[in-house]
Design a protein around this motif. Sequence first.
Motif, mmCIF file in Angstrom:
data_model
loop_
_atom_site.group_PDB
_atom_site.id
_atom_site.type_symbol
_atom_site.label_atom_id
_atom_site.label_comp_id
_atom_site.label_asym_id
_atom_site.label_seq_id
_atom_site.Cartn_x
_atom_site.Cartn_y
_atom_site.Cartn_z
ATOM 1 N N GLY A 215 50.908 50.841 29.364
ATOM 2 C CA GLY A 215 51.724 51.245 30.674
ATOM 3 C C GLY A 215 52.403 52.559 30.546
ATOM 4 O O GLY A 215 52.990 52.746 29.670
ATOM 5 N N ASP A 216 52.324 53.351 31.753
ATOM 6 C CA ASP A 216 52.853 54.520 31.471
ATOM 7 C C ASP A 216 54.345 54.579 32.422
ATOM 8 O O ASP A 216 54.834 53.500 32.940
ATOM 9 N N GLN A 217 55.046 55.818 32.403
ATOM 10 C CA GLN A 217 56.611 55.679 33.119
ATOM 11 C C GLN A 217 56.170 55.938 34.737
ATOM 12 O O GLN A 217 57.157 55.822 35.369
ATOM 13 N N HIS A 218 55.004 55.825 35.097
ATOM 14 C CA HIS A 218 54.734 55.994 36.522
ATOM 15 C C HIS A 218 54.149 54.821 37.348
ATOM 16 O O HIS A 218 53.904 54.652 38.269
ATOM 17 N N GLY A 219 54.278 53.572 36.442
ATOM 18 C CA GLY A 219 53.979 52.237 37.014
ATOM 19 C C GLY A 219 52.474 51.887 37.217
ATOM 20 O O GLY A 219 52.054 51.039 37.508
ATOM 21 N N ASN A 220 51.864 52.729 36.288
ATOM 22 C CA ASN A 220 50.391 52.498 35.888
ATOM 23 C C ASN A 220 50.200 51.396 34.811
ATOM 24 O O ASN A 220 50.839 51.879 33.715
ATOM 25 N N LYS A 309 47.659 58.066 20.234
ATOM 26 C CA LYS A 309 47.648 59.297 21.010
ATOM 27 C C LYS A 309 48.443 58.947 22.192
ATOM 28 O O LYS A 309 49.383 59.742 22.831
ATOM 29 N N GLU A 310 48.111 57.924 23.001
ATOM 30 C CA GLU A 310 48.421 57.381 24.052
ATOM 31 C C GLU A 310 49.868 56.877 24.203
ATOM 32 O O GLU A 310 50.549 57.246 24.929
ATOM 33 N N GLN A 311 50.220 56.396 23.251
ATOM 34 C CA GLN A 311 51.662 55.935 22.782
ATOM 35 C C GLN A 311 52.463 57.394 23.024
ATOM 36 O O GLN A 311 53.747 57.398 23.457
ATOM 37 N N ILE A 312 52.093 58.415 22.483
ATOM 38 C CA ILE A 312 52.905 59.504 22.107
ATOM 39 C C ILE A 312 52.864 60.223 23.539
ATOM 40 O O ILE A 312 54.014 60.673 24.100
ATOM 41 N N LYS A 313 51.716 60.238 24.070
ATOM 42 C CA LYS A 313 51.767 61.194 25.600
ATOM 43 C C LYS A 313 52.536 60.159 26.489
ATOM 44 O O LYS A 313 53.118 60.837 27.480
ATOM 45 N N ILE A 314 52.536 58.747 26.473
ATOM 46 C CA ILE A 314 53.090 58.205 27.431
ATOM 47 C C ILE A 314 54.770 58.439 27.348
ATOM 48 O O ILE A 314 55.518 58.390 28.285
ATOM 49 N N ALA A 315 55.029 58.481 26.030
ATOM 50 C CA ALA A 315 56.543 58.787 25.832
ATOM 51 C C ALA A 315 57.030 59.698 26.232
ATOM 52 O O ALA A 315 58.246 60.170 26.804
ATOM 53 N N TYR A 316 55.996 60.951 26.085
ATOM 54 C CA TYR A 316 56.447 62.197 26.832
ATOM 55 C C TYR A 316 56.304 62.200 28.321
ATOM 56 O O TYR A 316 57.138 63.143 28.943
ATOM 57 N N GLY A 317 55.851 61.214 28.880
ATOM 58 C CA GLY A 317 56.000 61.377 30.205
ATOM 59 C C GLY A 317 54.695 61.582 31.041
ATOM 60 O O GLY A 317 54.584 61.362 32.498
ATOM 61 N N ASP A 318 53.289 61.542 30.405
ATOM 62 C CA ASP A 318 52.280 61.856 30.717
ATOM 63 C C ASP A 318 51.665 60.630 31.663
ATOM 64 O O ASP A 318 52.237 59.572 31.351
ATOM 65 N N VAL A 319 50.903 60.927 32.692
ATOM 66 C CA VAL A 319 50.314 59.845 33.488
ATOM 67 C C VAL A 319 48.987 59.558 32.709
ATOM 68 O O VAL A 319 48.308 60.051 31.970
ATOM 69 N N LEU A 320 48.872 57.830 32.632
ATOM 70 C CA LEU A 320 47.742 57.362 31.946
ATOM 71 C C LEU A 320 46.453 58.201 32.589
ATOM 72 O O LEU A 320 46.205 57.767 33.798
#
Length: 456
Positions: A215-220, A309-320
């Motif tokens: 899950g990302d920070q944008h509700g996805n 990698k997705e963990q790191i990118k999600i934490a930075y704020g990237d969209v899935l």
Amino acid sequence: MFSKILIANRGEIAIRVIRAARELGIKTVAVYSQADKEALHTQMADEAVCIGPAKATDSYLNVNNILSAAIATKAEAIHPGFGFLSENSKFVTMCEELGIKFIGPSAEIMDKMGDKINARKEMIEAKVPVIPGSDGEVETVEEALVIAEEIGYPVMLKASAGGGGKGIRKVKTKEELPSLFTNAQQEAKAAFGNGAMYIEKVIYPARHIEVQILGDQHGNVIHLGERDCSLQRNNQKVLEESPSVAIGSTKRAEIGEAARRAAAHVGYENAGTIEFLYKDGEFYFMEMNTRVQVEHPVTEYVTGVDIVKEQIKIAYGDVLPYKQEEIEFRGHAIECRINAENPQFNFAPSPGKIEELFLPSGGPGLRVDSAMYQGYTIPHFYDSMIAKIIVHGENRFEALMKMQRALLEFEVEGVVTNAEFQLDLIADQSIISGDYSTAYLMENFLPNWQEKNNSK
């Protein structure tokens, strides 16, 4: 993207995070105890900081020392790996207060799903099936007796704040419930400072099915399919595979959507796992793990998604970068955990110096995650897992044959491992046919294996 992250862990998961970060162009900081001065993760990271003596409570669980290392090295984020501080909400809060990004869910979500009574309530609200049991906390023996009678024995007493097998008791009859309830409650209060208990019906034997979610920070929120983790010894996973042969395509879609819905309901961010028990065509929510799992590589193989990698990118704020309909599941993957232990002596730990080492390689669909190297001394202070062998094939038979080849090639001298035990396990007829449950390894395979080996 982050320019530098600190890895608050050791062993193969620390190596895994370092490699993912390097591929993203991120510098890394390793932390290590005095016992791990020569460990591989300290040599692979860009920087390494000693955080205390060998004992985990003085080093890998020493929050102040880890945060001091992050500040001193100007790390912008911390990846906790699994175990140690990975599900410690107080640590997450301290990271947030210091402006250091924790690569995982928020402290609020961690507390919400870490409290098992609350997690159960949340799942009911999300219309996710739960194991029959109490609606909330069970405060007295008298209340426990009434509920147990209603749902039927055997039942499981569980601590709401439980973990590591503490505060859990299986109750077969009403006569033994009072003493077991009191013992479990006292154990939970001593271990977690919280004696809250609840009751569930025992679903046993069953299949232990877990679903990977992101899950990302944008509700996805998406799911990455299921893993079958039913082969366990003393509640510790031994072998994992994906997909599970126990469920068909219709039930697979149903259980995956339930997990995705569960994560979305609580506003989950980052990587996590929803765990279910599956029996007689029905599945029941068991718990949520708010971290990356040991067995995440099998999911990476069947989906092609790099979870770390997705963990790191999600934490930075990237969209899935994926939508659910874009996730494709290809082939079959299996993971065997290789531990420094002696199966013939009740799986006693076998630390020591690695004199000779050959890790299997060659050919597509074979991966070994490990922090071992020739000449390295395995310390006795930590978990005995020293490697994970992961294979991927076009189908389950090909994956099993590839795992057999890999285990035959695996060689380590100086310590005893469970590699031969794993080799015997995957050659077992019930394992080959996929006809096993959470009871199989302990109640069927292991007694037969011990009898066979004792007669040699």
